[in-house]
Scaffold this motif. Sequence first.
Motif, PDB file in Angstrom:
ATOM      1  N   LEU A 117       0.794  -1.099   0.159  1.00 23.09           N
ATOM      2  CA  LEU A 117      -0.109   0.237  -0.035  1.00 23.09           C
ATOM      3  C   LEU A 117       0.946   1.339   0.134  1.00 23.09           C
ATOM      4  N   LEU A 118       1.869   1.259   0.851  1.00 22.28           N
ATOM      5  CA  LEU A 118       2.770   2.507   0.718  1.00 22.28           C
ATOM      6  C   LEU A 118       3.469   2.507  -0.328  1.00 22.28           C
ATOM      7  N   ARG A 119       4.050   1.554  -1.074  1.00 23.25           N
ATOM      8  CA  ARG A 119       4.348   1.676  -2.478  1.00 23.25           C
ATOM      9  C   ARG A 119       3.319   2.170  -3.615  1.00 23.25           C
ATOM     10  N   ALA A 120       2.200   1.651  -3.466  1.00 17.41           N
ATOM     11  CA  ALA A 120       0.985   2.415  -4.145  1.00 17.41           C
ATOM     12  C   ALA A 120       0.910   3.750  -3.997  1.00 17.41           C
ATOM     13  N   ALA A 121       0.985   4.221  -2.906  1.00 17.88           N
ATOM     14  CA  ALA A 121       1.226   5.645  -2.743  1.00 17.88           C
ATOM     15  C   ALA A 121       2.398   6.449  -3.001  1.00 17.88           C
ATOM     16  N   ALA A 122       3.388   5.784  -2.939  1.00 16.44           N
ATOM     17  CA  ALA A 122       4.699   6.445  -3.370  1.00 16.44           C
ATOM     18  C   ALA A 122       5.011   6.261  -4.732  1.00 16.44           C
ATOM     19  N   GLU A 123       4.778   5.414  -5.545  1.00 18.09           N
ATOM     20  CA  GLU A 123       4.860   5.137  -7.122  1.00 18.09           C
ATOM     21  C   GLU A 123       4.476   6.319  -7.953  1.00 18.09           C
ATOM     22  N   PRO A 124       3.320   6.977  -7.789  1.00 20.64           N
ATOM     23  CA  PRO A 124       2.901   8.068  -8.726  1.00 20.64           C
ATOM     24  C   PRO A 124       3.016   9.615  -8.361  1.00 20.64           C
ATOM     25  N   VAL A 125       4.136   9.641  -7.223  1.00 15.68           N
ATOM     26  CA  VAL A 125       3.977  11.015  -6.667  1.00 15.68           C
ATOM     27  C   VAL A 125       4.745  11.823  -7.818  1.00 15.68           C
ATOM     28  N   ASP A 126       4.192  13.356  -7.843  1.00 20.15           N
ATOM     29  CA  ASP A 126       4.681  14.306  -8.602  1.00 20.15           C
ATOM     30  C   ASP A 126       5.798  14.557  -8.122  1.00 20.15           C
ATOM     31  N   VAL A 127       6.808  14.572  -8.914  1.00 21.75           N
ATOM     32  CA  VAL A 127       8.192  15.077  -8.425  1.00 21.75           C
ATOM     33  C   VAL A 127       8.724  16.351  -9.077  1.00 21.75           C
ATOM     34  N   ALA A 128       8.000  16.879  -9.745  1.00 20.23           N
ATOM     35  CA  ALA A 128       8.264  18.160 -10.641  1.00 20.23           C
ATOM     36  C   ALA A 128       8.682  19.408  -9.238  1.00 20.23           C
ATOM     37  N   PRO A 145       9.872  -7.205   1.191  1.00 24.87           N
ATOM     38  CA  PRO A 145       8.801  -6.339   1.506  1.00 24.87           C
ATOM     39  C   PRO A 145       9.443  -5.318   2.567  1.00 24.87           C
ATOM     40  N   VAL A 146      10.224  -5.843   3.441  1.00 24.76           N
ATOM     41  CA  VAL A 146      10.863  -4.450   4.357  1.00 24.76           C
ATOM     42  C   VAL A 146      11.474  -3.598   3.708  1.00 24.76           C
ATOM     43  N   ASP A 147      12.405  -3.875   2.633  1.00 25.28           N
ATOM     44  CA  ASP A 147      12.948  -2.953   1.840  1.00 25.28           C
ATOM     45  C   ASP A 147      11.906  -2.086   1.215  1.00 25.28           C
ATOM     46  N   VAL A 148      11.112  -2.647   0.603  1.00 19.98           N
ATOM     47  CA  VAL A 148      10.039  -1.844  -0.123  1.00 19.98           C
ATOM     48  C   VAL A 148       9.385  -1.018   0.956  1.00 19.98           C
ATOM     49  N   LEU A 149       8.990  -1.406   1.984  1.00 18.70           N
ATOM     50  CA  LEU A 149       8.434  -0.640   3.133  1.00 18.70           C
ATOM     51  C   LEU A 149       9.468   0.758   3.281  1.00 18.70           C
ATOM     52  N   TRP A 150      10.406   0.726   3.758  1.00 24.89           N
ATOM     53  CA  TRP A 150      11.597   1.689   3.821  1.00 24.89           C
ATOM     54  C   TRP A 150      11.742   2.485   2.588  1.00 24.89           C
ATOM     55  N   HIS A 151      11.636   1.764   1.380  1.00 23.28           N
ATOM     56  CA  HIS A 151      11.893   2.768   0.258  1.00 23.28           C
ATOM     57  C   HIS A 151      10.826   3.641   0.018  1.00 23.28           C
ATOM     58  N   ALA A 152       9.685   2.862   0.129  1.00 22.99           N
ATOM     59  CA  ALA A 152       8.315   3.847  -0.222  1.00 22.99           C
ATOM     60  C   ALA A 152       8.248   4.985   1.056  1.00 22.99           C
ATOM     61  N   ALA A 153       8.443   4.568   2.135  1.00 15.85           N
ATOM     62  CA  ALA A 153       8.608   5.676   3.206  1.00 15.85           C
ATOM     63  C   ALA A 153       9.587   6.783   2.983  1.00 15.85           C
ATOM     64  N   THR A 154      10.645   6.451   2.428  1.00 16.72           N
ATOM     65  CA  THR A 154      11.596   7.418   2.169  1.00 16.72           C
ATOM     66  C   THR A 154      11.224   8.273   1.007  1.00 16.72           C
ATOM     67  N   ILE A 155      10.758   7.746  -0.161  1.00 19.51           N
ATOM     68  CA  ILE A 155      10.114   8.775  -1.165  1.00 19.51           C
ATOM     69  C   ILE A 155       9.072   9.588  -0.845  1.00 19.51           C
ATOM     70  N   LEU A 156       8.125   9.116   0.001  1.00 19.61           N
ATOM     71  CA  LEU A 156       7.177   9.891   0.644  1.00 19.61           C
ATOM     72  C   LEU A 156       7.393  10.892   1.545  1.00 19.61           C
ATOM     73  N   ARG A 157       8.704  10.856   2.433  1.00 19.19           N
ATOM     74  CA  ARG A 157       8.950  11.741   3.368  1.00 19.19           C
ATOM     75  C   ARG A 157      10.047  12.867   2.726  1.00 19.19           C
ATOM     76  N   GLU A 158      10.724  12.499   1.529  1.00 18.67           N
ATOM     77  CA  GLU A 158      11.424  13.597   0.811  1.00 18.67           C
ATOM     78  C   GLU A 158      10.559  14.363  -0.075  1.00 18.67           C
ATOM     79  N   HIS A 159       9.465  13.755  -0.688  1.00 19.22           N
ATOM     80  CA  HIS A 159       8.324  14.396  -1.441  1.00 19.22           C
ATOM     81  C   HIS A 159       7.684  15.338  -0.287  1.00 19.22           C
ATOM     82  N   ARG A 160       7.270  14.975   0.764  1.00 20.68           N
ATOM     83  CA  ARG A 160       6.609  15.908   1.471  1.00 20.68           C
ATOM     84  C   ARG A 160       7.868  16.973   1.949  1.00 20.68           C
TER      85      ARG A 160
END
Length: 285
Positions: A117-128, A145-160
Amino acid sequence: MTELSTERRMWSLFEPVHAVTYFASDALGAFEQAGLRGFWRGYFAGRCAPLGAVNAGPVIAAFYGFAPRMVIRALPDVWTRITPEAALEARRTGSRRTLATAVADLPGRDVAEAAGLLRAAAEPVDVAGRVLGAANAALPWPEDPVDVLWHAATILREHRGDGHVAALLMAEVGGCESNVWRVALRDGDGRDFYQPARGWTDDEWAAALDRLRTRGWVDEDLKATGAAHSAYDSIEGHTDRLASGPWKALGPAATARCAELLYPIAVRASRLLRHPNPIGLPELR
């Protein structure tokens, strides 16, 4: 108590998952094993690595709250000690090892579902316009899965975080001011912690404090005024709006399920962090 927005609530759950990289002993040990001695070398190398072997300039821009001299002290020197590729591997290895241990008592299917689910949120982020979010989103997805969890969290936190920098810029709040303001919002508590953690001198801190007084954001007791609290609400609201895309894409039901699954994971990750911390994360229980 004001109810948290969806965006702020989700941040409070995925940020601890990412932040183990900077505070958990196993994660820090991975950077030491890779040849980086000292907390800040690991921090700058690990967080900058998705950008490649950059000099200080882009990082001063992206790491908004840090004093430029602190960044210059770390970069580009750290790339004489480790390559960006090795730094990426160190942060991945340390984070996976830390989180795998932390969630070992949770059902594996729940961890895998949360990661999906976290990957599904992170994959389409607008990076402009979001340098750190874009750099992390461009990295290949892992399979564990644990790697995916961390990677998705990292994308989302840097995006925010990139969006938060934009909100601060729009409000004309500089890097040092953002730290002084944070302390004022805590009724003057925490300067001894936040100032050295971000590398600002006493003179720079005093000048930022004067600018905030001129704006009417800090009173004579070094506490935040009503105007400062209103500005905080405005900036956080803007940050939330800029961070809303992933959760709109995921949808309300899936977002709620993601939060439900993330909570016990975040609690376990939170136990591995220092409190208080420069990120401003509360301790989850």
